[in-house]
Design a protein around this motif. Structure first.
Motif, PDB file in Angstrom:
ATOM      1  N   MET A   1       9.064 -31.315  63.549  1.00 44.59           N
ATOM      2  CA  MET A   1       9.504 -32.685  63.406  1.00 44.59           C
ATOM      3  C   MET A   1      10.231 -33.106  64.676  1.00 44.59           C
ATOM      4  O   MET A   1      11.009 -32.351  65.223  1.00 44.59           O
ATOM      5  CB  MET A   1      10.428 -32.789  62.196  1.00 44.59           C
ATOM      6  N   ASP A   2       9.981 -34.316  65.088  1.00 44.79           N
ATOM      7  CA  ASP A   2      10.612 -34.849  66.284  1.00 44.79           C
ATOM      8  C   ASP A   2      12.123 -34.972  66.059  1.00 44.79           C
ATOM      9  O   ASP A   2      12.573 -35.476  65.035  1.00 44.79           O
ATOM     10  CB  ASP A   2      10.010 -36.225  66.589  1.00 44.79           C
ATOM     11  N   LEU A   3      12.896 -34.496  67.013  1.00 45.45           N
ATOM     12  CA  LEU A   3      14.351 -34.510  66.897  1.00 45.45           C
ATOM     13  C   LEU A   3      14.883 -35.917  66.719  1.00 45.45           C
ATOM     14  O   LEU A   3      15.844 -36.140  65.993  1.00 45.45           O
ATOM     15  CB  LEU A   3      14.977 -33.841  68.130  1.00 45.45           C
ATOM     16  N   ASN A   4      14.260 -36.913  67.352  1.00 43.37           N
ATOM     17  CA  ASN A   4      14.710 -38.288  67.201  1.00 43.37           C
ATOM     18  C   ASN A   4      14.505 -38.789  65.776  1.00 43.37           C
ATOM     19  O   ASN A   4      15.315 -39.554  65.275  1.00 43.37           O
ATOM     20  CB  ASN A   4      13.985 -39.200  68.189  1.00 43.37           C
ATOM     21  N   LEU A   5      13.443 -38.363  65.127  1.00 43.32           N
ATOM     22  CA  LEU A   5      13.198 -38.731  63.743  1.00 43.32           C
ATOM     23  C   LEU A   5      14.287 -38.141  62.849  1.00 43.32           C
ATOM     24  O   LEU A   5      14.824 -38.814  61.973  1.00 43.32           O
ATOM     25  CB  LEU A   5      11.812 -38.270  63.296  1.00 43.32           C
ATOM     26  N   ARG A   6      14.621 -36.883  63.082  1.00 45.05           N
ATOM     27  CA  ARG A   6      15.679 -36.224  62.309  1.00 45.05           C
ATOM     28  C   ARG A   6      16.995 -36.990  62.480  1.00 45.05           C
ATOM     29  O   ARG A   6      17.691 -37.279  61.507  1.00 45.05           O
ATOM     30  CB  ARG A   6      15.827 -34.773  62.746  1.00 45.05           C
ATOM     31  N   LYS A   7      17.332 -37.338  63.717  1.00 48.63           N
ATOM     32  CA  LYS A   7      18.574 -38.073  63.978  1.00 48.63           C
ATOM     33  C   LYS A   7      18.554 -39.442  63.315  1.00 48.63           C
ATOM     34  O   LYS A   7      19.562 -39.886  62.768  1.00 48.63           O
ATOM     35  CB  LYS A   7      18.802 -38.219  65.485  1.00 48.63           C
ATOM     36  N   ALA A   8      17.416 -40.111  63.343  1.00 51.48           N
ATOM     37  CA  ALA A   8      17.300 -41.430  62.728  1.00 51.48           C
ATOM     38  C   ALA A   8      17.491 -41.341  61.213  1.00 51.48           C
ATOM     39  O   ALA A   8      18.183 -42.174  60.619  1.00 51.48           O
ATOM     40  CB  ALA A   8      15.943 -42.050  63.052  1.00 51.48           C
ATOM     41  N   ILE A   9      16.895 -40.340  60.608  1.00 50.53           N
ATOM     42  CA  ILE A   9      17.031 -40.155  59.165  1.00 50.53           C
ATOM     43  C   ILE A   9      18.486 -39.874  58.814  1.00 50.53           C
ATOM     44  O   ILE A   9      19.043 -40.466  57.878  1.00 50.53           O
ATOM     45  CB  ILE A   9      16.106 -39.024  58.668  1.00 50.53           C
ATOM     46  N   LEU A  10      19.124 -38.995  59.558  1.00 47.98           N
ATOM     47  CA  LEU A  10      20.529 -38.676  59.298  1.00 47.98           C
ATOM     48  C   LEU A  10      21.420 -39.900  59.499  1.00 47.98           C
ATOM     49  O   LEU A  10      22.361 -40.125  58.736  1.00 47.98           O
ATOM     50  CB  LEU A  10      20.985 -37.520  60.184  1.00 47.98           C
ATOM     51  N   ALA A  11      21.128 -40.706  60.515  1.00 48.81           N
ATOM     52  CA  ALA A  11      21.910 -41.917  60.755  1.00 48.81           C
ATOM     53  C   ALA A  11      21.765 -42.897  59.592  1.00 48.81           C
ATOM     54  O   ALA A  11      22.736 -43.563  59.208  1.00 48.81           O
ATOM     55  CB  ALA A  11      21.475 -42.572  62.064  1.00 48.81           C
ATOM     56  N   ASN A  12      20.572 -42.955  59.002  1.00 51.59           N
ATOM     57  CA  ASN A  12      20.325 -43.876  57.887  1.00 51.59           C
ATOM     58  C   ASN A  12      21.104 -43.507  56.629  1.00 51.59           C
ATOM     59  O   ASN A  12      21.390 -44.383  55.810  1.00 51.59           O
ATOM     60  CB  ASN A  12      18.835 -43.942  57.559  1.00 51.59           C
TER      61      ASN A  12
ATOM     62  N   LEU B   1      12.714 -36.483  53.137  1.00 46.13           N
ATOM     63  CA  LEU B   1      13.050 -35.473  52.129  1.00 46.13           C
ATOM     64  C   LEU B   1      13.211 -34.103  52.778  1.00 46.13           C
ATOM     65  O   LEU B   1      14.081 -33.320  52.380  1.00 46.13           O
ATOM     66  CB  LEU B   1      11.975 -35.423  51.043  1.00 46.13           C
ATOM     67  N   GLY B   2      12.389 -33.830  53.774  1.00 52.27           N
ATOM     68  CA  GLY B   2      12.497 -32.558  54.489  1.00 52.27           C
ATOM     69  C   GLY B   2      13.833 -32.417  55.197  1.00 52.27           C
ATOM     70  O   GLY B   2      14.461 -31.351  55.166  1.00 52.27           O
ATOM     71  N   VAL B   3      14.289 -33.494  55.819  1.00 50.36           N
ATOM     72  CA  VAL B   3      15.589 -33.463  56.511  1.00 50.36           C
ATOM     73  C   VAL B   3      16.714 -33.267  55.500  1.00 50.36           C
ATOM     74  O   VAL B   3      17.633 -32.469  55.718  1.00 50.36           O
ATOM     75  CB  VAL B   3      15.800 -34.747  57.347  1.00 50.36           C
ATOM     76  N   LEU B   4      16.637 -33.964  54.370  1.00 50.36           N
ATOM     77  CA  LEU B   4      17.664 -33.800  53.345  1.00 50.36           C
ATOM     78  C   LEU B   4      17.649 -32.384  52.776  1.00 50.36           C
ATOM     79  O   LEU B   4      18.708 -31.786  52.551  1.00 50.36           O
ATOM     80  CB  LEU B   4      17.471 -34.831  52.230  1.00 50.36           C
TER      81      LEU B   4
END
Length: 71
Positions: free
Chosen positions: A1-12, A40-43
C-alpha cells in the motif's frame, strides 16, 4: 500500500471517537465497495499493532472461522 494512502486514511480518522470509528467500519463493510478495503486494512493494522498476543490469537481464531464459513 502506498504510504501516502495510509497517511491520508489515518488523517481522515485521527479525530474520530470510538463511536465514529465503529460507524466507519460498519459502513465500509456494509457498503461492500472495493475502494473501502485499503481503509479497513489500515484500521486493522492499527488494531493488530495495539493488541496483546492473546488478543491476536483470538482475532486469528475468529478470522479462521470466518474464512471457513465464507467458503
Amino acid at each position: 500500500m502506498d504510504l501516502n494512502l495510509r497517511k491520508a486514511i489515518l488523517a481522515n480518522v485521527s479525530d474520530n471517537n470510538k463511536e465514529q470509528l465503529e460507524a466507519t467500519i460498519i459502513d465500509a463493510i456494509q457498503s461492500g465497495e472495493e475502494k473501502m478495503l485499503p481503509g479497513l486494512g489500515v484500521l486493522f493494522e492499527l488494531i493488530w499493532n495495539e493488541s496483546s498476543e492473546s488478543e491476536k490469537t483470538e482475532m486469528l481464531d475468529a478470522l479462521e472461522q470466518g474464512v471457513k464459513q465464507a467458503h
